[in-house]
Design a protein around this motif. Structure first.
Motif: not given
Ligand SMILES: [Zn+2]
Ligand SMILES: [Zn+2]
Length: 133
Positions: A26-33, A132-133
């Motif tokens: 799971h990725c919680h970064c702002e860009s992915c959000r 990874g992301a």
């Molecule tokens: Zn991300």
């Protein structure tokens, strides 16, 4: 492991891959959000050489230099993440798999950026940065 397939909401963009994933998380970064309008995004990293798009060619948005976010030009579904940092790997979204329940995430990345109401109690390792992301 058997072949896995996925597709966008309208079905025009589809993908498949043959081998095992490199990782699942799971990725919680702002860009992915922002890219997915979701609290977090669940990805798997897959070798380019064992994966392919099988329908319409996805559209590309370069979200930062060397980072490409692929999406369906017809329905807008986010479909993949590519980065010059990972030239041999493409990141697909677990939720676009044909059988999204057939998936086991292993960790969280950018956990320090998570939304305060995204209450996670799955016991998986949490990394404040990177991955990874
Ligand atoms: Zn991300
Ligand atoms: Zn679509």
């Amino acid at each position: 492991m058997s072949k896995k397939r996925g597709h966008c909401l309208c079905g025009q963009v589809s993908f498949e891959y043959d081998g095992p994933e490199n990782w699942r998380g799971h990725c919680h970064c702002e860009s992915c959000r922002r890219n997915t309008s979701s609290a977090f995004s669940t990805f798997m990293g897959v070798p380019c050489k064992t994966s392919r798009f099988t329908g319409a060619v996805p559209a590309v948005y370069e979200s930062s230099p060397g980072v490409r976010r692929l999406f369906c030009a017809n329905c807008g579904t986010p479909m993949a993440y590519e980065s010059d940092r990972y030239p041999d790997e493409i990141h697909f979204y677990a939720a676009s798999l044909e059988n999204p329940g057939d998936f086991e995430p292993d960790f969280h990345v950018h956990f320090a950026e998570r939304l305060p109401w995204a209450d996670i109690n799955d016991g998986l390792p949490r990394h404040d940065h990177g991955g990874g992301a």
